[in-house]
Write a protein that holds these residues in place. Sequence first.
Motif, PDB file in Angstrom:
ATOM      1  N   GLU A  36      -9.979  -4.452   7.984  1.00 56.42           N
ATOM      2  CA  GLU A  36      -9.469  -4.099   6.659  1.00 56.42           C
ATOM      3  C   GLU A  36      -9.146  -2.607   6.547  1.00 56.42           C
ATOM      4  O   GLU A  36      -8.122  -2.229   5.977  1.00 56.42           O
ATOM      5  CB  GLU A  36     -10.498  -4.485   5.593  1.00 56.42           C
ATOM      6  CG  GLU A  36     -10.047  -4.167   4.175  1.00 56.42           C
ATOM      7  CD  GLU A  36     -11.105  -4.540   3.152  1.00 56.42           C
ATOM      8  OE1 GLU A  36     -11.019  -4.045   2.021  1.00 56.42           O
ATOM      9  OE2 GLU A  36     -12.025  -5.315   3.474  1.00 56.42           O
ATOM     10  N   LYS A  37     -10.001  -1.755   7.095  1.00 58.88           N
ATOM     11  CA  LYS A  37      -9.765  -0.310   6.997  1.00 58.88           C
ATOM     12  C   LYS A  37      -8.461   0.083   7.686  1.00 58.88           C
ATOM     13  O   LYS A  37      -7.728   0.958   7.198  1.00 58.88           O
ATOM     14  CB  LYS A  37     -10.944   0.467   7.599  1.00 58.88           C
ATOM     15  CG  LYS A  37     -12.220   0.386   6.768  1.00 58.88           C
ATOM     16  CD  LYS A  37     -13.319   1.248   7.376  1.00 58.88           C
ATOM     17  CE  LYS A  37     -14.576   1.193   6.514  1.00 58.88           C
ATOM     18  NZ  LYS A  37     -15.673   2.019   7.086  1.00 58.88           N
ATOM     19  N   SER A  38      -8.155  -0.556   8.811  1.00 54.63           N
ATOM     20  CA  SER A  38      -6.900  -0.258   9.506  1.00 54.63           C
ATOM     21  C   SER A  38      -5.710  -0.702   8.678  1.00 54.63           C
ATOM     22  O   SER A  38      -4.700   0.015   8.580  1.00 54.63           O
ATOM     23  CB  SER A  38      -6.880  -0.963  10.870  1.00 54.63           C
ATOM     24  OG  SER A  38      -7.926  -0.497  11.697  1.00 54.63           O
ATOM     25  N   LEU A  39      -5.812  -1.868   8.044  1.00 52.91           N
ATOM     26  CA  LEU A  39      -4.713  -2.354   7.212  1.00 52.91           C
ATOM     27  C   LEU A  39      -4.466  -1.419   6.029  1.00 52.91           C
ATOM     28  O   LEU A  39      -3.311  -1.170   5.654  1.00 52.91           O
ATOM     29  CB  LEU A  39      -5.033  -3.764   6.704  1.00 52.91           C
ATOM     30  CG  LEU A  39      -5.035  -4.872   7.762  1.00 52.91           C
ATOM     31  CD1 LEU A  39      -5.495  -6.188   7.141  1.00 52.91           C
ATOM     32  CD2 LEU A  39      -3.655  -5.024   8.377  1.00 52.91           C
ATOM     33  N   LEU A  40      -5.529  -0.894   5.457  1.00 50.87           N
ATOM     34  CA  LEU A  40      -5.372   0.034   4.333  1.00 50.87           C
ATOM     35  C   LEU A  40      -4.650   1.305   4.778  1.00 50.87           C
ATOM     36  O   LEU A  40      -3.818   1.844   4.041  1.00 50.87           O
ATOM     37  CB  LEU A  40      -6.739   0.377   3.739  1.00 50.87           C
ATOM     38  CG  LEU A  40      -7.435  -0.762   2.979  1.00 50.87           C
ATOM     39  CD1 LEU A  40      -8.854  -0.360   2.598  1.00 50.87           C
ATOM     40  CD2 LEU A  40      -6.641  -1.136   1.733  1.00 50.87           C
ATOM     41  N   ARG A  41      -4.967   1.780   5.977  1.00 51.87           N
ATOM     42  CA  ARG A  41      -4.279   2.970   6.500  1.00 51.87           C
ATOM     43  C   ARG A  41      -2.811   2.666   6.807  1.00 51.87           C
ATOM     44  O   ARG A  41      -1.922   3.453   6.490  1.00 51.87           O
ATOM     45  CB  ARG A  41      -4.975   3.487   7.765  1.00 51.87           C
ATOM     46  CG  ARG A  41      -6.325   4.106   7.531  1.00 51.87           C
ATOM     47  CD  ARG A  41      -6.719   5.000   8.701  1.00 51.87           C
ATOM     48  NE  ARG A  41      -6.653   4.293   9.975  1.00 51.87           N
ATOM     49  CZ  ARG A  41      -7.670   3.630  10.517  1.00 51.87           C
ATOM     50  NH1 ARG A  41      -8.828   3.583   9.874  1.00 51.87           N
ATOM     51  NH2 ARG A  41      -7.532   3.021  11.668  1.00 51.87           N
TER      52      ARG A  41
END
Length: 396
Positions: A36-41
């Motif tokens: 999820e953190k990568s998708l947000l970035r």
Amino acid sequence: MVSMEIQEVSNSSTKSAEMIANNNDILINILVHLPEKSLLRFRNVSKNWFSLISSPYFSRCLNQSSRFPPALFLRMSSSSRKPKYHLFSLDGEPVRDPLTASFTFVDDPAGIRILQSCNGLLLCCSNNRIGEHKPNYYIYNPATNQYTTLPKPVYRTMNTIFGVVLAFDPSKSIHYKVVFVRSSRTSTHLYQLEIYSSETQLWSFSDEIAKAKYSQGVYCCGSIHWRTNTRALLSFDVEQERFQETPMPEIPDDWNQQAECRYFGEFGGRLHIILTNGRQSTRKFDVYEMEKDFSRWSVKHQVDLNALISEYPEMTRSSSHLSDPHYHAFRVLAVVSKENQGSFMVLHIPGKAISYSFKDRTYTLLHDFAPGCTDIEGCLTFEFNYAYLYTRTLSF
């Protein structure tokens, strides 16, 4: 010669990268497997990537992958002006230290409380006391930490709002609607729906409707559903702005028409309700699920709490009587029913949160909120309407 080969490899890699970047199907197949953190970035890489990751199609792909487990917000009992909430993941593992905090995404002097959770968005409002200024209403996405303050409607007086429901389905649209149940502008004997659309950013009114209980609406499959004072479910199609009624589940004759609703909610596009006998204690009950065509209810799961009550004798109110429907102290906080995976419900018993598996009727202690608690009433602190089942979305 070597430099030419290196150049050819570099050109080939560049072309491959460009081909992937320009092919949304390939890109989605890669992105859907990222944390999820990568998708947000990556939403900030470009307008195209932001649009892609926020799109209804990408939301459907994420839901099918089941990579992000649901979570639960629980409102804590507190005299504090600013409500606090526990948040823990429902991934099947015990939660030692759930996140506990108030909402601070906007500086609201009255504090912020949750009214509803709907497919990744939270409908919140100012925690105003009766008689204070009109509350602000917010749409908040905990995953992206983005929020919107709803504009004030053109017409509203104090003490006229009887229910507020958010209608949002990221698998169909990035837009949402918020439906207010309010007193009619023309008759004291009727109600009216006032609807805000995020797409048009405008308010509109529906036709007038009969007075009923509209305080706990649930959005599912394009409609808002209310349990009214009658033996029927009242549904409002948000797009067509049409009402229809569906009978409630049949109850046994020996209940004498006194059924108690222990749970009413939605998960994964399916509506669930739990009814128990309002005239005596309950150890066994059914979980009903609405058919996909909304024609009728059917029994989806059968629950037997005998083993759980034996394991946790503090669930029994010894000072009460078997005729008391709450002789056994428990509350259903969430129902997570999946087609091809483990389905379960979250129960609140004195001081604890329990995960109960529908398949094998086993249970797991999720969290002990009050170790050593012996006061049943003091430890049974969460109501089902203060529990908010949450699934992540990146569409807002």
